[in-house]
Each structure stands twice: as C-alpha cells, then as structure tokens.
Enzyme design. Structure first.
Site, PDB file in Angstrom:
ATOM      1  N   HIS A  30       7.793   1.358 -12.985  1.00 28.76           N
ATOM      2  CA  HIS A  30       7.240   0.486 -14.027  1.00 28.76           C
ATOM      3  C   HIS A  30       5.748   0.204 -13.830  1.00 28.76           C
ATOM      4  O   HIS A  30       5.086  -0.280 -14.741  1.00 28.76           O
ATOM      5  CB  HIS A  30       8.063  -0.803 -14.171  1.00 28.76           C
ATOM      6  CG  HIS A  30       7.794  -1.826 -13.115  1.00 28.76           C
ATOM      7  ND1 HIS A  30       8.364  -1.795 -11.868  1.00 28.76           N
ATOM      8  CD2 HIS A  30       7.012  -2.933 -13.117  1.00 28.76           C
ATOM      9  CE1 HIS A  30       7.954  -2.835 -11.169  1.00 28.76           C
ATOM     10  NE2 HIS A  30       7.130  -3.539 -11.899  1.00 28.76           N
TER      11      HIS A  30
ATOM     12  N   LYS B 232       1.895  -0.324 -16.691  1.00 25.28           N
ATOM     13  CA  LYS B 232       0.888  -1.390 -16.736  1.00 25.28           C
ATOM     14  C   LYS B 232      -0.411  -0.829 -17.312  1.00 25.28           C
ATOM     15  O   LYS B 232      -0.872   0.236 -16.897  1.00 25.28           O
ATOM     16  CB  LYS B 232       0.649  -1.957 -15.334  1.00 25.28           C
ATOM     17  CG  LYS B 232       1.882  -2.684 -14.774  1.00 25.28           C
ATOM     18  CD  LYS B 232       1.599  -3.274 -13.405  1.00 25.28           C
ATOM     19  CE  LYS B 232       2.864  -3.723 -12.703  1.00 25.28           C
ATOM     20  NZ  LYS B 232       3.447  -4.967 -13.184  1.00 25.28           N
TER      21      LYS B 232
ATOM     22  N   GLU C 291       2.681 -10.769  -3.738  1.00 23.53           N
ATOM     23  CA  GLU C 291       3.589 -11.523  -4.608  1.00 23.53           C
ATOM     24  C   GLU C 291       3.789 -12.903  -4.008  1.00 23.53           C
ATOM     25  O   GLU C 291       3.781 -13.056  -2.784  1.00 23.53           O
ATOM     26  CB  GLU C 291       4.946 -10.822  -4.681  1.00 23.53           C
ATOM     27  CG  GLU C 291       4.897  -9.448  -5.304  1.00 23.53           C
ATOM     28  CD  GLU C 291       6.300  -8.875  -5.423  1.00 23.53           C
ATOM     29  OE1 GLU C 291       6.990  -9.241  -6.374  1.00 23.53           O
ATOM     30  OE2 GLU C 291       6.695  -8.078  -4.554  1.00 23.53           O
TER      31      GLU C 291
ATOM     32  N   ASP D 144      10.867  -0.644  -0.757  1.00 17.83           N
ATOM     33  CA  ASP D 144      10.894  -1.256  -2.083  1.00 17.83           C
ATOM     34  C   ASP D 144       9.590  -1.012  -2.854  1.00 17.83           C
ATOM     35  O   ASP D 144       9.612  -0.870  -4.075  1.00 17.83           O
ATOM     36  CB  ASP D 144      11.130  -2.771  -1.907  1.00 17.83           C
ATOM     37  CG  ASP D 144      11.377  -3.497  -3.213  1.00 17.83           C
ATOM     38  OD1 ASP D 144      12.157  -2.967  -4.028  1.00 17.83           O
ATOM     39  OD2 ASP D 144      10.802  -4.582  -3.420  1.00 17.83           O
TER      40      ASP D 144
ATOM     41  N   HIS E 173       5.477   2.317  -6.145  1.00 16.27           N
ATOM     42  CA  HIS E 173       4.366   1.631  -6.796  1.00 16.27           C
ATOM     43  C   HIS E 173       3.019   1.871  -6.097  1.00 16.27           C
ATOM     44  O   HIS E 173       2.021   2.180  -6.733  1.00 16.27           O
ATOM     45  CB  HIS E 173       4.625   0.123  -6.871  1.00 16.27           C
ATOM     46  CG  HIS E 173       5.952  -0.234  -7.469  1.00 16.27           C
ATOM     47  ND1 HIS E 173       6.531   0.500  -8.482  1.00 16.27           N
ATOM     48  CD2 HIS E 173       6.826  -1.243  -7.206  1.00 16.27           C
ATOM     49  CE1 HIS E 173       7.695  -0.053  -8.818  1.00 16.27           C
ATOM     50  NE2 HIS E 173       7.892  -1.107  -8.049  1.00 16.27           N
TER      51      HIS E 173
ATOM     52  N   LYS F 220       5.675 -10.106   0.093  1.00 15.37           N
ATOM     53  CA  LYS F 220       6.257 -11.232  -0.639  1.00 15.37           C
ATOM     54  C   LYS F 220       5.774 -12.533  -0.003  1.00 15.37           C
ATOM     55  O   LYS F 220       5.383 -12.547   1.161  1.00 15.37           O
ATOM     56  CB  LYS F 220       7.785 -11.172  -0.561  1.00 15.37           C
ATOM     57  CG  LYS F 220       8.325  -9.860  -1.135  1.00 15.37           C
ATOM     58  CD  LYS F 220       9.540 -10.089  -1.995  1.00 15.37           C
ATOM     59  CE  LYS F 220      10.045  -8.819  -2.618  1.00 15.37           C
ATOM     60  NZ  LYS F 220       9.472  -8.537  -3.935  1.00 15.37           N
TER      61      LYS F 220
HETATM   62  C1  BG6 Z   1      10.047  -3.988  -8.053  1.00 12.41           C
HETATM   63  C2  BG6 Z   1      10.490  -4.414  -6.681  1.00 12.41           C
HETATM   64  O1  BG6 Z   1      10.106  -2.596  -8.175  1.00 12.41           O
HETATM   65  O2  BG6 Z   1       8.711  -4.420  -8.263  1.00 12.41           O
HETATM   66  C3  BG6 Z   1      10.391  -5.918  -6.548  1.00 12.41           C
HETATM   67  O3  BG6 Z   1      11.833  -3.999  -6.453  1.00 12.41           O
HETATM   68  C4  BG6 Z   1       8.995  -6.378  -6.873  1.00 12.41           C
HETATM   69  O4  BG6 Z   1      10.752  -6.341  -5.236  1.00 12.41           O
HETATM   70  C5  BG6 Z   1       8.546  -5.821  -8.210  1.00 12.41           C
HETATM   71  O5  BG6 Z   1       9.001  -7.794  -6.901  1.00 12.41           O
HETATM   72  C6  BG6 Z   1       7.080  -6.119  -8.462  1.00 12.41           C
HETATM   73  O6  BG6 Z   1       6.762  -5.780  -9.771  1.00 12.41           O
HETATM   74  P1  BG6 Z   1       5.582  -6.506 -10.517  1.00 12.41           P
HETATM   75  O7  BG6 Z   1       5.464  -5.794 -11.821  1.00 12.41           O
HETATM   76  O8  BG6 Z   1       5.962  -7.951 -10.633  1.00 12.41           O
HETATM   77  O9  BG6 Z   1       4.377  -6.328  -9.640  1.00 12.41           O
END
Ligand code: BG6
Length: 511
Positions: free
Chosen positions: A197, A201, A235, A254, A259, A359
């Site tokens: 995902h 963005k 985060e 994760d 990402h 986190k």
């Molecule tokens: C997800 C992870 O893929 O991405 C999560 O599994 C994480 O742990 C999240 O919190 C973060 O996404 P974003 O868009 O909030 O940065």
C-alpha cells in the site's frame, strides 16, 4: 517551491482517467479489518470520483453468517456518516452482494461460480473478475488453488481474471519463493497483483515524477554529490489489536522487505526507458539486487533492533510492548529496526542508506532525506554567525506530504552572517486535500490492468534477500536487553550510535 505544470500524470495504459471497464470485485475477507478501514472507503471514493465501472458489483465473501441486508448495513457502517444516504451511497450499496463460506471448502467455489454467473447476467459484469485476498496469509495459496480448480482463473473470450494478494507475502525468502511457485502454478504472472500500500501513497509515486520529470536533480543524484540517504518510518501506534500476528512477525518482516524497500528502490533506481509497468519494475528490481548482502559480521555492526517499554505518547501513558494483548510477556520481538545498507553500483557505491522504522515513536512521521555533501571549501567559516549546514532535501511521505530543500543564505544586515533556510512545497496547500486511503489508485489500476504499482515475484524475493541474513543472525542471537527504548522516544541509543560512528546523525524530527 513553485510548480509550473500541474497536469496529472496518466499511465500509458490509460491516458484518459475514465471509469474502469465492467467487472466484479470478489472480496475474500469481507468482514475483516482491512475491508473496513481501507477497501470499502477506497471503493466508495472511487464511486464518488466516477471511476468505478457502470457495470460493477462487489461480492463479499467471509465466514460470517450475514444476510444481504445485514452485509449492506455493515458496509454502510464502514463509511463516514456524512456519506450515508447520498446518491453515491445508493449507487454503491445497490452493487454490494454477499456470499458466506469457509475458504478451504471446495463447495464455496462452486457456489461462487454460480453467483458470479448470476451477477454477469444481472449486472452485465462481462465475466471479468478481480479477486482481492484480504485474508490471513495462510489462505493465499489455498484460495488461489481453489479458484484454479473451479475454473475461475482461466482467461478466455476476452474476459480477464486478476488476483490481488495482500502482505505479508511469505515470512522469509524461502516461504516467499514457495508461495510464488504455488500461485504461479495456477496464474500467469500478469494476473497476479501483489499489493504494497506504500505504492498507493501520492508522495511515494511522486518520487519518480520528482526525479525523472525535473532536469535539475538527476545530475546530482549520485555518490559525487550525496553524502547519505535516510529513510525514516516512525509510528506512534503500538500493535493495536494485532499483537498475535505482530509477535510472530516483528518490525523487520512487517515493514522492511516491502514498504522500506519500495521507498529505497524508488529513491535509488535508474530512470526507466518508459513508464510501462515492466520498464519501471525492472529498474526497481535491479536496484534491490544491488543492495549489498550483509554477512554475519555486518549484521552485528550495521543493524540495530529495539523493543519499546512503557512510556508517554501524545501525552498519554502507554504500556510496554510485552504488556500488549496477544504478546508474550517475555517476547523478544523487535518493534524498532535501524540499519545501514549500501547499494553496490556506479551511482551509489559508498553512499550509506540509513533506514529506521518503529512503533511507539515520539511522532508519526515518514520521510526520505537526501543529505548532500558539504562544499569542498568553507568560504564563510569565519563569518560572525555561521551555522554549519549542508543542503538537505526532505521528501515528506506522511502525515504531511511535502518536499523541502534547505540551503545556506545570507542573513540580512551589514555584518556577513550565514544561516540555513528552507524552500518548501506542501501537497495539500498546492493541490488541496481530497480524502483518500491510498488504496484507490491500486484498486483502479488493477481494474484497468496496469500493474506498475504492484510488486512482481522477483521484487518480492529481492526484498526478502536483503533481510534474510538479518533474520538468521537475529534468530541465532536473541536480544539481551529488551525493552531498550521507552515508548514516545526516538528509539534505542544504539541507533544513534550507528550513525554517529561515521559522524552522521538522524535528522531531528520536530515535535
Ligand atoms: C502495515 C504494517 O503494512 O503498514 C503495519 O503491517 C503498519 O504494522 C502499517 O502499521 C503502516 O502503514 P501506514 O500507511 O500507516 O504507514
């Protein structure tokens, strides 16, 4: 930063930005968290933008015993109150359908064939199906196999069949390869849409436009001018309701192979010869393969892991990771990862790529920092006030989507004084802020058959190859000092030292 041309980028496969063609979206995991938080709101945003096909249906599949009315009411609850009962809502809810079943039950798939036939007849959806696997990863291979057995993966007579697979795609290199083999025994690579995902963005997509649609940055985007690159993903949240999953995964699995590797590859890749999906993905894959593999010694010296203890985030006391629901009280799972990588090619040799993701940090903030080298000679070092600075380009990914460039400037006055100033551009100030989840573009691209923003098998495997050696060493040598940072701080001391050793430091993120 002034932008002369505000025209939006269109993919070569769709120059028009018009509604996608007729299809059904089959949503496995229709009662789950992802459906609720991202997929339904994104579909609805697409409906409002008139980008969904006129002949369209969503067929939700889950184990929950729901009537159609109950499903439609449940979905309405996933949308903000101001969106209920308007014309778009009516249009959208009329196209929602539901099927109950166990994903492992072959009968589900024969019923699915029949239901899809009905929808094709009633909604004119033309036999085109987009299967979205918003399920636990243990079902990915199984659902694809069952779709194949039921004849639902077969594309003929101009009908298309595509499968979107969520993350995590495997839990290490071997399992990712095994999953690729399994799904590729049923589907052609062109039918597989592995989602990350982060590629949805806006600012992440903008990295390519920024780099390759502006002549002034590319000549200096290399080892001769850049000292190092920092990628930060911070985060404030803990593990929320996902303690059970997270405790077996950890931040490394994760966030990094997916990402962070996307951010790294878009920052470091060469210019593709075109904006065709494979041209772009070839360059991303090449740069991921150029990331120097870490040996055991490197893992000890160039990576840092951490786990949060209790602390204060946003003015509230929050518990330690080990006290979160679903987490073992002696857990050794990391919630902080820092690392220094190098990309072994002519453009980047010797330039550290410093990555950190965690986190329960002090602030939610994701950014890419391009730290340029200092001038070869400091002409103004003896001026009355000389704030030592180097040019820094910051690409803000979230929560503020922005780009800023800092440079030295003379402070007005009779005495020569030099300071650092910023030139900055904020997306929302320039283009306005439309509510979006980031999944809209990905769903739409899958419907129009554009896989540019999806990961190919080789990219996923390249991401895992970077982190596999780290996983091996970390598993063999469990951490001794967890928890090693308080929630609401910027992580363990070791992470600062990782950069300080080379006389560098993480960019300070303002509170
Ligand atoms: C997800 C992870 O893929 O991405 C999560 O599994 C994480 O742990 C999240 O919190 C973060 O996404 P974003 O868009 O909030 O940065």
């Amino acid at each position: 930063m002034a932008i002369a041309d505000t025209s939006t980028l269109q993919k070569e496969s769709d120059q028009s930005g018009r509604a996608a063609g007729a299809c059904v979206m089959v949503l496995f995991g229709a009662a789950g968290d992802l459906t609720k938080r991202k997929l339904i709101p994104s579909l609805f945003n697409l409906a409002k933008a008139k980008l969904l096909p006129k002949d369209f249906a969503v067929l939700g599949v889950s184990v929950d015993d729901l009537t159609l009315e109950q499903f439609r009411t449940q979905v309405t609850g996933f949308l903000p109150a101001e969106d209920h009962d308007n014309e778009h809502w009516q249009w959208f809810t009329d196209r929602l359908f539901y099927l109950r079943g166990e994903f492992s039950d072959p009968n589900l798939y024969s019923t699915l064939v029949a239901r899809l036939g009905d929808l094709d007849r009633d909604q004119q959806t033309a036999g085109n199906y987009m299967f979205y696997l918003a399920t636990s990863p243990k079902f990915f291979g199984l659902i694809v196999q069952q779709l194949g057995n039921a004849g639902l993966s077969k594309q003929d007579g101009g009908r298309w069949r595509r499968v979107i697979i969520e993350k995590p795609f495997g839990h290490n290199l071997e399992s990712a390869k095994a999953l690729n083999r399994e799904i590729k025994s049923v589907l052609d690579e062109s039918q597989i849409y592995r989602i990350d995902h982060y590629l949805g963005k806006e600012t992440v997509q903008n990295i390519m436009v920024f780099r390759f649609d502006n002549a002034i940055f590319e000549p200096i985007w290399n080892r001769r001018y850049i000292d190092h690159v920092q990628i930060t993903n911070a985060e404030t949240v803990g593990v929320e309701q996902r303690g059970g999953y997270f405790d077996t995964a950890g931040t490394l699995r994760d966030m990094v192979p997916n990402h962070l590797m996307q951010l790294l590859s878009l920052t470091a890749m060469e210019s593709p010869p075109s904006f065709q999906a494979d041209a772009v993905r070839n360059e991303q894959a090449k740069v991921l393969h150029a990331v120097q593999p870490l040996d055991s010694e490197d893992v000890l010296n160039l990576t840092v892991r951490g786990q949060y203890g209790e602390g204060i985030v946003g003015g509230e006391n929050v518990p330690s990771y080990r006290s979160e629901a679903g987490v073992s009280p002696n857990s050794r799972t990391e919630t902080y990862v820092g690392m220094k990588l190098t990309v072994d090619n002519w453009r980047w040799a010797g330039v550290p790529f410093c990555l950190r993701t965690a986190k329960r940090m002090a602030k939610r903030h994701t950014e890419i920092v391009i730290q340029f080298k200092s001038t070869p000679f400091e002409l103004f070092r003896n001026s009355a006030f000389h704030k030592l600075h180097t040019n820094t380009l910051v690409i803000g990914i979230q929560p503020v989507e922005a780009i800023s460039l800092s440079f030295g400037a003379k402070i007005p006055g009779a005495v020569l004084r030099v300071g650092s100033v910023d030139m900055s551009f904020e997306y929302s100030k320039y283009f306005g802020a439309d509510p979006h989840t980031g999944y809209e573009v990905l769903l739409y691209d899958c419907m129009i058959g554009d896989p540019t923003l999806f990961q190919r098998a080789d990219m996923v495997e390249a991401g895992w190859s970077v982190i596999d050696p780290i996983l091996d060493v970390w598993t063999a040598l469990p951490p001794r000092k967890f928890p090693n940072y308080a929630a609401g701080t910027w992580g363990p001391k070791d992470a600062d030292e990782l950069l300080e050793r080379d006389h560098r430091r993480w960019r300070t993120i303002e509170p």
